[in-house]
Design a protein around this motif. Structure first.
Motif, mmCIF file in Angstrom:
data_model
loop_
_atom_site.group_PDB
_atom_site.id
_atom_site.type_symbol
_atom_site.label_atom_id
_atom_site.label_comp_id
_atom_site.label_asym_id
_atom_site.label_seq_id
_atom_site.Cartn_x
_atom_site.Cartn_y
_atom_site.Cartn_z
ATOM 1 N N ALA A 7 0.843 -1.191 0.000
ATOM 2 C CA ALA A 7 0.000 0.000 0.000
ATOM 3 C C ALA A 7 0.881 1.245 0.000
ATOM 4 O O ALA A 7 1.945 1.274 0.612
ATOM 5 C CB ALA A 7 -0.915 0.006 1.220
ATOM 6 N N TYR A 25 -4.682 -5.602 -0.803
ATOM 7 C CA TYR A 25 -4.848 -6.185 0.518
ATOM 8 C C TYR A 25 -5.395 -7.608 0.396
ATOM 9 O O TYR A 25 -6.202 -7.898 -0.496
ATOM 10 C CB TYR A 25 -5.827 -5.365 1.363
ATOM 11 C CG TYR A 25 -5.367 -3.947 1.649
ATOM 12 C CD1 TYR A 25 -4.202 -3.700 2.365
ATOM 13 C CD2 TYR A 25 -6.111 -2.855 1.200
ATOM 14 C CE1 TYR A 25 -3.788 -2.406 2.633
ATOM 15 C CE2 TYR A 25 -5.709 -1.555 1.469
ATOM 16 C CZ TYR A 25 -4.546 -1.334 2.186
ATOM 17 O OH TYR A 25 -4.137 -0.049 2.458
ATOM 18 N N HIS A 28 -5.660 -7.782 5.375
ATOM 19 C CA HIS A 28 -5.902 -6.513 6.066
ATOM 20 C C HIS A 28 -7.393 -6.218 6.150
ATOM 21 O O HIS A 28 -8.137 -6.428 5.187
ATOM 22 C CB HIS A 28 -5.198 -5.374 5.344
ATOM 23 C CG HIS A 28 -5.428 -4.033 5.967
ATOM 24 N ND1 HIS A 28 -4.893 -3.679 7.182
ATOM 25 C CD2 HIS A 28 -6.157 -2.965 5.550
ATOM 26 C CE1 HIS A 28 -5.265 -2.451 7.494
ATOM 27 N NE2 HIS A 28 -6.033 -1.999 6.514
ATOM 28 N N PHE A 30 -10.034 -3.062 7.381
ATOM 29 C CA PHE A 30 -10.277 -1.715 7.890
ATOM 30 C C PHE A 30 -11.355 -1.793 8.965
ATOM 31 O O PHE A 30 -12.441 -2.336 8.735
ATOM 32 C CB PHE A 30 -10.755 -0.787 6.766
ATOM 33 C CG PHE A 30 -9.681 -0.409 5.783
ATOM 34 C CD1 PHE A 30 -8.866 0.687 6.025
ATOM 35 C CD2 PHE A 30 -9.489 -1.147 4.621
ATOM 36 C CE1 PHE A 30 -7.879 1.044 5.114
ATOM 37 C CE2 PHE A 30 -8.507 -0.800 3.713
ATOM 38 C CZ PHE A 30 -7.697 0.296 3.961
ATOM 39 N N GLY A 261 -4.812 2.555 6.256
ATOM 40 C CA GLY A 261 -4.409 1.498 5.336
ATOM 41 C C GLY A 261 -2.914 1.316 5.220
ATOM 42 O O GLY A 261 -2.457 0.364 4.584
#
Length: 281
Positions: A7, A25, A28, A30, A261
C-alpha cells in the motif's frame, strides 16, 4: 503490484485537497471508521466487501466505490485472493467546488449508491491516478476534475436530512465535546456518562445512534485524524503516539493502519515527496 500486500498513501501538490492510495490487501481489514473526505476509487482486481449505511456491499473489478464523508464504513477482502484498488480522497470543498461548476446538485454533494458501474468514469479515474503517481501534473489535475464531474453529474443527489443529527441529544453532543477536549486523557465511560447526566449504557446506545460509533471507537478515530495532521507537519511517529494519547508507537501503528491502510511511518515518508512516483509500491 505483486501478490503480496502492498500500500502507498500520498498526496500530489497538483491535486490540492485530494489524497491518493494505491493498494493490494489480502488479510488486512479496515475497522469501522469515518473520513473527513469522500472515498472514491476503482477496484483493479478481486473483490472488496465493506459495511456501509446498514448494508454489506461488494465491489469487483471495474466498479467504482463511493463513500460519503463522515459515514462509518469498514473494508475487507471478499474472496481469499484479496483485492487491489486505487482510491482518491477529495475534500468536501473540492467536490462542492466542482459541483458548482457542472450540472450537478449544488451544495454538499451526496452519493446515494455505494458501488456503481460507470466505465467512462472508471477509465478517467485510473488514468488520473496513474498520472498523479508519475508526476504528470497537468494530466492528473485535468483528468481528476473530469472524473469527479462525471460522477457528480450521473451519481450525485441532493443531500438528504441526516437522521443521525436529529438523534443527537444534548448528552451526546456534550460527550463528543469532552472527547475532543480530552483526547490524551479521556474519562472512563462512567465518568463521561456522569458528566453528561446519562446512564452509561444509555449513553453508548445514544452515541452510536448519533455517530455510528461507540465512544471509544469515536475517540480512536479522532486520535488517528489528529495523528495525520501531526505526521504531515513532520512530527516523528513516536512523538505523535504520545501527543494524541496512544500508549506507545505500536498502539498508534495498529489503529492508524486499520483506518488509513498504511503504517504511520510509511504514510509520513510518502507525504514528504513531491509526487508518488518517487516512492511507489
Amino acid at each position: 503490484m505483486t501478490g503480496r500486500e502492498a500500500a502507498h498513501f500520498w498526496r500530489n501538490p497538483a491535486l490540492p485537497g485530494v489524497d491518493l492510495l494505491k493498494a493490494r490487501y489480502v488479510t488486512h481489514r479496515f475497522t469501522r471508521h469515518v473520513h473527513e473526505s469522500y472515498a472514491i476509487g476503482v477496484i483493479l482486481s478481486g473483490i472488496e466487501e465493506f459495511d456501509y449505511r446498514g448494508a454489506r456491499h461488494r465491489a469487483g473489478r471495474g466498479n467504482v466505490v463511493l463513500v460519503n464523508p463522515e459515514h462509518v464504513h469498514t473494508g475487507h477482502a471478499g474472496e481469499p485472493e484479496g483485492w487491489a484498488y486505487r482510491m482518491l480522497y477529495p475534500s468536501i470543498e473540492v467536490m462542492a467546488g466542482i459541483a458548482a461548476e457542472v450540472a450537478a446538485p449544488r451544495g454538499t454533494p451526496y452519493f446515494p449508491e455505494a458501488v456503481v458501474s460507470h466505465p467512462h468514469a472508471t477509465a478517467l479515474l485510473l488514468a488520473a491516478h496513474d498520472a498523479a503517481e508519475h508526476g504528470d501534473d497537468l494530466t492528473s489535475s485535468t483528468l481528476t476534475r473530469t472524473a469527479f464531474a462525471a460522477l457528480l453529474r450521473h451519481h450525485a443527489a441532493l443531500r438528504p436530512a441526516d437522521a443521525r443529527s436529529s438523534r443527537e441529544s444534548q448528552a451526546v453532543r456534550r460527550a463528543r465535546e469532552i472527547l475532543h477536549e480530552r483526547l490524551v486523557t479521556p474519562p472512563t465511560l462512567e465518568d463521561l456518562a456522569h458528566a453528561v447526566q446519562a446512564r452509561p449504557f444509555a449513553l453508548i446506545r445514544a452515541f452510536k445512534a448519533a455517530t455510528g460509533l461507540p465512544p471509544h471507537a469515536y475517540l480512536n478515530t479522532l486520535r488517528v485524524r489528529r495523528a495525520r495532521g501531526l505526521l504531515d507537519s513532520g512530527v516523528p511517529p513516536a512523538q505523535v503516539a504520545t501527543d494524541v494519547g496512544f500508549t506507545d508507537q505500536s498502539h498508534l501503528n495498529r489503529h492508524f493502519k486499520r483506518v488509513v491502510g498504511v503504517p504511520p511511518a510509511a504514510y509520513q515518508r510518502a507525504r514528504t515527496y513531491k509526487t508518488g512516483a518517487k516512492n511507489r509500491t
